[in-house]
Design an enzyme around this catalytic site. Structure first.
Site, PDB file in Angstrom:
ATOM      1  N   TYR A  70      -5.574   1.334 -12.899  1.00 33.71           N
ATOM      2  CA  TYR A  70      -4.564   2.586 -13.133  1.00 33.71           C
ATOM      3  C   TYR A  70      -2.987   1.753 -13.574  1.00 33.71           C
ATOM      4  O   TYR A  70      -2.209   2.342 -13.889  1.00 33.71           O
ATOM      5  CB  TYR A  70      -4.283   3.227 -11.820  1.00 33.71           C
ATOM      6  N   ASP A 129     -14.515   5.669  -1.176  1.00 32.57           N
ATOM      7  CA  ASP A 129     -14.264   5.532  -2.311  1.00 32.57           C
ATOM      8  C   ASP A 129     -14.866   6.237  -3.670  1.00 32.57           C
ATOM      9  O   ASP A 129     -14.318   6.684  -4.614  1.00 32.57           O
ATOM     10  CB  ASP A 129     -14.368   3.956  -2.628  1.00 32.57           C
ATOM     11  N   ALA A 152     -20.405  -4.581 -11.379  1.00 28.79           N
ATOM     12  CA  ALA A 152     -21.143  -4.255  -9.935  1.00 28.79           C
ATOM     13  C   ALA A 152     -20.718  -4.842  -8.810  1.00 28.79           C
ATOM     14  O   ALA A 152     -21.217  -5.254  -7.871  1.00 28.79           O
ATOM     15  CB  ALA A 152     -22.607  -4.986 -10.074  1.00 28.79           C
ATOM     16  N   GLY A 153     -19.117  -4.701  -8.597  1.00 33.30           N
ATOM     17  CA  GLY A 153     -18.374  -5.183  -7.543  1.00 33.30           C
ATOM     18  C   GLY A 153     -18.398  -4.179  -6.548  1.00 33.30           C
ATOM     19  O   GLY A 153     -19.070  -3.085  -6.527  1.00 33.30           O
ATOM     20  N   GLY A 154     -17.209  -4.221  -5.574  1.00 29.07           N
ATOM     21  CA  GLY A 154     -17.135  -3.223  -4.503  1.00 29.07           C
ATOM     22  C   GLY A 154     -16.884  -1.723  -5.162  1.00 29.07           C
ATOM     23  O   GLY A 154     -17.622  -1.004  -4.572  1.00 29.07           O
ATOM     24  N   ASN A 160     -14.586   2.150   4.368  1.00 30.16           N
ATOM     25  CA  ASN A 160     -13.067   2.239   3.987  1.00 30.16           C
ATOM     26  C   ASN A 160     -12.522   3.214   4.785  1.00 30.16           C
ATOM     27  O   ASN A 160     -11.266   3.252   4.931  1.00 30.16           O
ATOM     28  CB  ASN A 160     -12.751   2.601   2.602  1.00 30.16           C
ATOM     29  N   LYS A 199     -13.983  -4.572   4.178  1.00 29.83           N
ATOM     30  CA  LYS A 199     -14.635  -3.389   3.861  1.00 29.83           C
ATOM     31  C   LYS A 199     -16.039  -3.450   4.234  1.00 29.83           C
ATOM     32  O   LYS A 199     -16.804  -2.654   4.691  1.00 29.83           O
ATOM     33  CB  LYS A 199     -14.515  -2.706   2.499  1.00 29.83           C
ATOM     34  N   GLY A 240      -7.551   5.386 -13.596  1.00 29.89           N
ATOM     35  CA  GLY A 240      -7.882   5.417 -12.220  1.00 29.89           C
ATOM     36  C   GLY A 240      -6.757   5.941 -11.011  1.00 29.89           C
ATOM     37  O   GLY A 240      -6.856   5.651  -9.938  1.00 29.89           O
ATOM     38  N   SER A 293       0.763  -1.426   0.122  1.00 28.83           N
ATOM     39  CA  SER A 293       0.101   0.081  -0.175  1.00 28.83           C
ATOM     40  C   SER A 293       0.825   1.151  -0.128  1.00 28.83           C
ATOM     41  O   SER A 293       1.807   1.566   0.766  1.00 28.83           O
ATOM     42  CB  SER A 293      -0.809   0.061   1.292  1.00 28.83           C
TER      43      SER A 293
HETATM   44  P1  NAP Z   1     -14.728  -6.913  -7.436  1.00 31.82           P
HETATM   45  O1  NAP Z   1     -15.455  -6.428  -6.182  1.00 31.82           O
HETATM   46  O2  NAP Z   1     -14.306  -8.086  -7.623  1.00 31.82           O
HETATM   47  O3  NAP Z   1     -15.664  -6.623  -8.750  1.00 31.82           O
HETATM   48  C1  NAP Z   1     -15.077  -6.867 -10.108  1.00 31.82           C
HETATM   49  C2  NAP Z   1     -16.199  -6.751 -11.149  1.00 31.82           C
HETATM   50  O4  NAP Z   1     -15.661  -6.874 -12.435  1.00 31.82           O
HETATM   51  C3  NAP Z   1     -17.470  -7.547 -10.917  1.00 31.82           C
HETATM   52  O5  NAP Z   1     -18.709  -6.766 -10.942  1.00 31.82           O
HETATM   53  C4  NAP Z   1     -17.124  -8.543 -11.981  1.00 31.82           C
HETATM   54  O6  NAP Z   1     -18.336  -9.049 -12.427  1.00 31.82           O
HETATM   55  C5  NAP Z   1     -16.625  -7.565 -13.071  1.00 31.82           C
HETATM   56  N1  NAP Z   1     -15.790  -8.661 -13.916  1.00 31.82           N
HETATM   57  C6  NAP Z   1     -14.484  -9.380 -13.708  1.00 31.82           C
HETATM   58  N2  NAP Z   1     -14.202 -10.069 -14.642  1.00 31.82           N
HETATM   59  C7  NAP Z   1     -15.131  -9.676 -15.490  1.00 31.82           C
HETATM   60  C8  NAP Z   1     -15.281 -10.212 -17.043  1.00 31.82           C
HETATM   61  N3  NAP Z   1     -14.627 -10.995 -17.576  1.00 31.82           N
HETATM   62  N4  NAP Z   1     -16.360  -9.522 -17.922  1.00 31.82           N
HETATM   63  C9  NAP Z   1     -17.467  -8.725 -17.165  1.00 31.82           C
HETATM   64  N5  NAP Z   1     -17.311  -8.523 -15.947  1.00 31.82           N
HETATM   65  C10 NAP Z   1     -16.165  -8.865 -15.100  1.00 31.82           C
HETATM   66  O7  NAP Z   1     -13.381  -5.809  -7.867  1.00 31.82           O
HETATM   67  P2  NAP Z   1     -13.398  -4.378  -7.228  1.00 31.82           P
HETATM   68  O8  NAP Z   1     -12.756  -4.176  -5.883  1.00 31.82           O
HETATM   69  O9  NAP Z   1     -14.680  -3.698  -7.484  1.00 31.82           O
HETATM   70  O10 NAP Z   1     -12.475  -3.653  -8.334  1.00 31.82           O
HETATM   71  C11 NAP Z   1     -12.783  -3.720  -9.871  1.00 31.82           C
HETATM   72  C12 NAP Z   1     -11.489  -3.085 -10.514  1.00 31.82           C
HETATM   73  O11 NAP Z   1     -11.436  -1.647  -9.940  1.00 31.82           O
HETATM   74  C13 NAP Z   1     -10.193  -3.635 -10.399  1.00 31.82           C
HETATM   75  O12 NAP Z   1      -9.606  -3.482 -11.581  1.00 31.82           O
HETATM   76  C14 NAP Z   1      -9.463  -2.667  -9.418  1.00 31.82           C
HETATM   77  O13 NAP Z   1      -7.960  -2.813  -9.662  1.00 31.82           O
HETATM   78  C15 NAP Z   1     -10.030  -1.422  -9.626  1.00 31.82           C
HETATM   79  N6  NAP Z   1     -10.071  -0.555  -8.608  1.00 31.82           N
HETATM   80  C16 NAP Z   1      -9.630   0.666  -8.748  1.00 31.82           C
HETATM   81  C17 NAP Z   1      -9.364   1.435  -7.576  1.00 31.82           C
HETATM   82  C18 NAP Z   1      -8.561   2.760  -7.521  1.00 31.82           C
HETATM   83  O14 NAP Z   1      -8.437   3.510  -6.846  1.00 31.82           O
HETATM   84  N7  NAP Z   1      -8.492   3.396  -9.064  1.00 31.82           N
HETATM   85  C19 NAP Z   1     -10.191   1.193  -6.296  1.00 31.82           C
HETATM   86  C20 NAP Z   1     -10.475   0.143  -6.228  1.00 31.82           C
HETATM   87  C21 NAP Z   1     -10.720  -0.769  -7.237  1.00 31.82           C
HETATM   88  P3  NAP Z   1     -19.390 -10.066 -11.640  1.00 31.82           P
HETATM   89  O15 NAP Z   1     -20.257  -9.147 -10.775  1.00 31.82           O
HETATM   90  O16 NAP Z   1     -20.140 -10.533 -12.547  1.00 31.82           O
HETATM   91  O17 NAP Z   1     -18.557 -11.001 -11.143  1.00 31.82           O
END
Ligand code: NAP
Length: 288
Positions: free
Chosen positions: A235, A108, A134-136, A93, A72, A256, A21
């Protein structure tokens, strides 16, 4: 490094893992720059140790702490109070200790929209967004968009075992905020094209495009047009395939990189009442 004194207030990060981190560097450099008597440490906490850790932090009267994966959601049940955004997102968070009362926030979504507004001049009020995922992270963005008076949000998610839960999540946020929110199957490319065509912004909040899986993108270039703002919260790489396609078409884009910075800045302000020195942190902690 600031001098640690008998009055230094502790802040920090709970997660597993946490060694990678950049939050400790970002917060400690900011405390030092502003001469604030605080320190920030990262603690690697396993899920079954979370409750005891929170009890200990409360007993020690720390000023507050951040939560990252996998804590979280679980942290919510140990809070005395949740902000509206945290309650709707079902996630925290940032915790602030107000004289023994632990208040759970989520920064976030705030971080995401601050980075759009401050780095790219994009304001959400009255706009329409197509949101991929639709993840976190997507849920935090969805909730904050609705609280920030976005007019309409179209969410695209894979049709799998979690689709029904995502549907009821969207319905609840729509009911509580008055924002018009609809959810579609990611596999419905006709609907995807139509919703993007009437949107101001397209946001990718899925893992698709993230290193090492960098050669994929959920939309094709026929769905994009120059007036659309295209944002990817990934990012690494800095320019995903989605952003590269969008740039070629002439869209304004943002990655990002600064979402993390602005969510940290919002936590910093919660604890200290001071603005994080953003330009200084960009210069010292970030490589473009
Ligand atoms: P998460 O809770 O695991 O959610 C992932 C999401 O991506 C889910 O909705 C999942 O779909 C979808 N997904 C994964 N593979 C897929 C595919 N092949 N086709 C379509 N949808 C797909 O993860 P998260 O924490 O939300 O993070 C998601 C992304 O955001 C990551 O790349 C992470 O690095 C980035 N992020 C960036 C920041 C930042 O500060 N810039 C902060 C947090 C996260 P399903 O719902 O159908 O499983």
């Amino acid at each position: 490094m600031n001098q640690i004194t008998g009055t230094t207030r502790l802040t920090g990060l709970l997660g597993h893992p946490v060694a990678h981190s950049i939050s400790p560097m970002m917060h400690n450099k900011s405390f030092q720059k502003l001469g604030l008597d605080y320190a920030y440490l990262a603690f690697d906490v396993l899920p079954d140790q979370l409750e005891d850790t929170v009890k200990g932090l409360r007993a020690m009267n720390v000023r507050g702490f951040n939560l990252t994966m996998p804590h979280k959601t679980a942290i919510c049940s140990f809070m005395d109070e949740l902000t509206t955004a945290s309650r709707l997102a079902g996630a925290v968070n940032t915790v602030i200790n107000e004289n023994g009362k632990l208040i759970g926030h989520t920064t976030d979504g705030i971080g995401y929209f601050s980075s759009l507004e401050k780095e790219a001049g994009f304001r959400v009020t009255g706009k329409k967004m197509t949101l991929l995922g639709a993840g976190g992270a997507a849920n935090a963005i969805l909730v904050q968009a609705a609280l920030n008076d976005m007019k309409e949000i179209s969410v695209f998610k894979r049709k799998n075992a979690t689709f029904a839960a995502a549907e009821s999540f969207c319905k609840n946020v729509a009911t509580e905020t008055g924002c018009s929110i609809h959810i579609f199957e990611m596999e419905d490319s006709h609907a995807l094209k139509e919703e993007i065509a009437s949107s101001d912004i397209l946001t990718n909040a899925t893992n698709v495009g993230m290193a090492p899986d960098i050669d994929r993108c959920l939309v094709d270039k026929s769905m994009l047009y120059p007036e659309l703002f295209v944002s990817d919260i990934i990012y690494e790489p800095r320019e995903t395939m989605l952003l590269s396609l969008a740039k070629n078409i002439g869209c304004q884009t943002q990655n990002g990189l600064y979402m993390l910075l602005y969510q940290g800045a919002a936590s910093f302000e919660c604890w200290t009442g001071c603005e994080m020195p953003i330009s200084f942190i960009k210069e010292t902690c970030y490589t473009k």
